[in-house]
Enzyme design. Structure first.
Site, mmCIF file in Angstrom:
data_model
loop_
_atom_site.group_PDB
_atom_site.id
_atom_site.type_symbol
_atom_site.label_atom_id
_atom_site.label_comp_id
_atom_site.label_asym_id
_atom_site.label_seq_id
_atom_site.Cartn_x
_atom_site.Cartn_y
_atom_site.Cartn_z
ATOM 1 N NE ARG A 86 -13.117 28.773 -41.824
ATOM 2 C CZ ARG A 86 -13.467 27.713 -41.115
ATOM 3 N NH1 ARG A 86 -12.919 26.529 -41.378
ATOM 4 N NH2 ARG A 86 -14.364 27.798 -40.151
ATOM 5 C CB CYS B 147 -24.717 14.860 -31.025
ATOM 6 S SG CYS B 147 -23.944 16.315 -30.302
ATOM 7 C CG ASP C 295 -20.150 20.629 -23.057
ATOM 8 O OD1 ASP C 295 -20.785 21.492 -23.692
ATOM 9 O OD2 ASP C 295 -20.395 19.402 -23.129
ATOM 10 C CE1 TYR D 293 -51.780 25.816 -44.845
ATOM 11 C CE2 TYR D 293 -52.566 27.517 -46.353
ATOM 12 C CZ TYR D 293 -52.727 26.263 -45.753
ATOM 13 O OH TYR D 293 -53.796 25.487 -46.056
HETATM 14 C C1 LIG Z 1 -24.450 10.939 -26.137
HETATM 15 C C2 LIG Z 1 -24.441 12.421 -26.319
HETATM 16 C C3 LIG Z 1 -25.399 13.021 -27.114
HETATM 17 C C4 LIG Z 1 -25.403 14.396 -27.277
HETATM 18 N N1 LIG Z 1 -26.344 14.948 -28.085
HETATM 19 C C5 LIG Z 1 -26.345 16.284 -28.279
HETATM 20 C C6 LIG Z 1 -27.276 16.879 -29.166
HETATM 21 O O1 LIG Z 1 -28.090 16.195 -29.798
HETATM 22 N N2 LIG Z 1 -27.254 18.223 -29.307
HETATM 23 C C7 LIG Z 1 -26.354 19.018 -28.652
HETATM 24 O O2 LIG Z 1 -26.360 20.243 -28.831
HETATM 25 N N3 LIG Z 1 -25.427 18.468 -27.816
HETATM 26 C C8 LIG Z 1 -25.412 17.130 -27.615
HETATM 27 N N4 LIG Z 1 -24.465 16.566 -26.790
HETATM 28 C C9 LIG Z 1 -23.513 17.435 -26.100
HETATM 29 C C10 LIG Z 1 -22.295 17.721 -26.966
HETATM 30 O O3 LIG Z 1 -21.700 16.543 -27.397
HETATM 31 C C11 LIG Z 1 -21.299 18.533 -26.153
HETATM 32 O O4 LIG Z 1 -21.953 19.709 -25.734
HETATM 33 C C12 LIG Z 1 -20.062 18.881 -26.952
HETATM 34 O O5 LIG Z 1 -19.346 17.746 -27.293
HETATM 35 C C13 LIG Z 1 -19.173 19.799 -26.115
HETATM 36 O O6 LIG Z 1 -18.003 20.053 -26.822
HETATM 37 P P1 LIG Z 1 -16.647 20.398 -26.052
HETATM 38 O O7 LIG Z 1 -15.594 20.508 -27.086
HETATM 39 O O8 LIG Z 1 -16.871 21.516 -25.127
HETATM 40 O O9 LIG Z 1 -16.379 19.136 -25.124
HETATM 41 P P2 LIG Z 1 -16.049 17.651 -25.564
HETATM 42 O O10 LIG Z 1 -16.693 17.307 -26.838
HETATM 43 O O11 LIG Z 1 -16.337 16.823 -24.358
HETATM 44 O O12 LIG Z 1 -14.487 17.676 -25.813
HETATM 45 C C14 LIG Z 1 -13.570 17.890 -24.766
HETATM 46 C C15 LIG Z 1 -12.322 17.115 -25.082
HETATM 47 O O13 LIG Z 1 -11.289 17.498 -24.182
HETATM 48 C C16 LIG Z 1 -10.607 16.342 -23.727
HETATM 49 N N5 LIG Z 1 -9.979 16.662 -22.440
HETATM 50 C C17 LIG Z 1 -10.594 16.848 -21.250
HETATM 51 N N6 LIG Z 1 -9.681 17.136 -20.305
HETATM 52 C C18 LIG Z 1 -8.467 17.125 -20.914
HETATM 53 C C19 LIG Z 1 -7.151 17.337 -20.461
HETATM 54 N N7 LIG Z 1 -6.890 17.637 -19.183
HETATM 55 N N8 LIG Z 1 -6.135 17.244 -21.342
HETATM 56 C C20 LIG Z 1 -6.384 16.954 -22.663
HETATM 57 N N9 LIG Z 1 -7.618 16.724 -23.146
HETATM 58 C C21 LIG Z 1 -8.654 16.824 -22.293
HETATM 59 C C22 LIG Z 1 -11.720 15.319 -23.646
HETATM 60 O O14 LIG Z 1 -11.228 14.007 -23.612
HETATM 61 C C23 LIG Z 1 -12.483 15.605 -24.926
HETATM 62 O O15 LIG Z 1 -11.908 14.975 -26.017
HETATM 63 C C24 LIG Z 1 -24.428 15.186 -26.627
HETATM 64 C C25 LIG Z 1 -23.460 14.591 -25.808
HETATM 65 C C26 LIG Z 1 -23.449 13.221 -25.676
HETATM 66 C C27 LIG Z 1 -22.402 12.591 -24.802
#
Ligand SMILES: Cc1cc2nc3c(=O)[nH]c(=O)nc-3n(C[C@H](O)[C@H](O)[C@H](O)COP(=O)(O)OP(=O)(O)OC[C@H]3O[C@@H](n4cnc5c(N)ncnc54)[C@H](O)[C@@H]3O)c2cc1C
Length: 456
Positions: free
Chosen positions: A23, A44, A287, A430
């Protein structure tokens, strides 16, 4: 020349970076690589898919690769980044069918590799097929299948994911054991609040749940690759049909570290407030990277989906030559056990004391709306403040009523440096179905003010 932006990771932060960047800049070449066979999904939502509130896992897919392609974002599925060469500005990917490799040049690299479950040291942990962690879509499908066939489950570690799975399993008729190596469950809360959460869970479903606090799972036994018993360091032997490990996560930061990028708290990738890493032309979001805590101003690692999305957006603005200076995080989080909410923001009393603040706390338990309204329910709010500076440091909220909106309000106050005195006059909406004439949050603040007066 047109710049090529390569994004590693297609969970939350990677897709958000790609979409916002498109965008911001219609011309850049944007490529997103993931080791999974789908991108952009809501991890999530997985506990609610398992519980069966969401019957179809497809509903958790936010955007398909085709949708990204339509916006000129190329998606490469099943491509695992194995090496970053920061001098050559290339990434080596192992691609399906493995171990075929390709080398990809970048002008700008974004690392959005997320985190993975932490696996504790338990004897025989890797020998059985019915031991699960929950992070990816496939994990959700496998756990749901296991749950459907089972009568009993054991959850090792009860944090946010653990409590959501506990609800799913109880709702689906299982008996659940919880093994927890802390003195209390939900250890991100203060002990007094955690104890109340535990009390509520056991009062509601104590006939189906057994919690083993303050002990480690040390050994798993079973036959034919099926685990059937867990033994704890206190000698408890727990029979189970399957096992969940939800003992926390670790950042996927190894390729960054191996490339010589600076890392910080818990090995997460160091970034500045623009999400630039320690090396030019490389950004990190989500993360996998470190955060700055808004209260303590210290580096921390609070990996959350809400944060990952905002970080992706902010990094994209900076990559497109804009200026986004990220404020940091408070660790604002919410979860639930059925209709009982657990939420918090900022730091706990325990953390505040360890950091040397002049800690003052108050806890109030009130109806969340006018007591005569049929839907009125109780909430407990614990506020933590610094008595010297009169700063609000954090709040924890629990209960069947609406604790979350009070915690969200405090998040806003902390982020804007609102002190107790200014907060007292806060004009909150409220009407009887929504709140009380003096909101429970203001009750908590009044109590704090009384205590402050007593102390002077
Ligand atoms: C069950 C569950 C419930 C959750 N509930 C909440 C919630 O209610 N509220 C909240 O704020 N957060 C929640 N979270 C946390 C949230 O999902 C994560 O904080 C978020 O997904 C982080 O996003 P990200 O893109 O940093 O990592 P991810 O979503 O983990 O994405 C990273 C991606 O990179 C890929 N990857 C890793 N290494 C490599 C590599 N070397 N080469 C290519 N690809 C790679 C992985 O496979 C993945 O697809 C929850 C997590 C889980 C598991």
């Amino acid at each position: 020349m047109t710049q090529r932006v390569v994004i590693i990771g297609g969970g939350a932060a990677g897709p958000k970076t790609a979409a916002k960047l498109r965008r911001e800049n219609p011309d850049m070449i944007i490529e997103m690589y993931t080791d999974e066979n789908h991108v952009s999904y809501s991890a999530c939502g997985l506990p609610y898919y398992i519980e069966n509130i969401i019957p179809d896992i497809e509903e958790l897919l936010v955007r398909s690769p085709e949708e990204f392609e339509r916006h000129g974002i190329k998606v490469f599925l099943e491509h695992k980044a194995i090496k970053i060469d920061k001098e050559k500005q290339t990434v080596i990917f192992e691609k399906h069918p493995y171990p075929e490799q390709i080398e990809v040049f970048y002008d700008i690299l974004v690392i959005a590799t997320g985190a993975r479950p932490y696996l504790p040291d338990i004897e025989n942990l890797h020998d059985f097929k019915n031991i699960y962690t929950l992070r990816k879509l496939e994990d959700g499908i496998a756990i749901k299948n296991a749950m459907k066939k089972a009568k009993t489950a054991t959850i090792i570690g009860l944090g946010y994911i653990g409590i959501e799975l506990l609800e799913a399993f109880i709702k689906n008729g299982l008996e659940v054991s919880v093994i927890n190596n802390h003195k209390f469950i939900m250890p991100m809360f203060d002990e007094d609040i955690s104890k109340q959460i535990e009390k509520h869970i056991l009062e509601k479903d104590g006939d189906k749940i057994k919690i083993y606090n303050n002990q480690h799972a040390v050994k798993i036994t079973g036959e034919n690759e099926i685990a059937s018993k867990i033994i704890t360091d206190k000698g408890n032997e727990i029979e189970t049909d399957f096992i969940i490990i939800s003992t926390g996560i670790v950042p996927n930061s190894e390729i960054a570290k191996e490339a010589g990028l600076k890392t910080g708290v818990k090995g997460s990738i160091w970034v500045n407030s623009h999400f630039a890493t320690s090396y030019p032309k490389i950004y990190a979001v989500g993360d996998c990277c470190e955060k700055t805590h808004i209260v303590t101003k210290k580096h921390c690692w609070l990996p959350l989906g809400s944060t990952a999305n905002k970080e992706g957006r902010c990094a994209a603005i900076n990559i497109a030559s804009g200026n986004c200076d990220f404020q940091g995080v408070l660790g604002a989080a919410v979860s639930r056990y059925f209709d009982y909410t657990v939420c918090m923001t900022g730091i706990t009393e325990r953390e505040a004391k360890a950091l040397g603040y002049d800690v003052l706390t108050t806890t109030v338990t009130k109806e969340d709306r006018a007591g005569y309204m049929p839907e009125a329910a109780t909430i407990t709010l614990k506020m933590i403040v610094d008595s010297k500076s009169r700063e609000i440091l954090g709040i924890q909220g629990i209960g069947n009523g609406d604790a979350e909106k009070r915690v969200a309000t405090v998040s806003m106050a902390i982020m804007n440096g609102v002190k107790i005195d200014e907060f007292m006059g806060l004009d909150l909406p409220y009407a009887p179905p929504f709140s009380t004439a003096i909101d429970p949050l203001l009750n908590a603040l009044q109590k704090i003010e009384e205590k402050l007066k007593e102390n002077t």
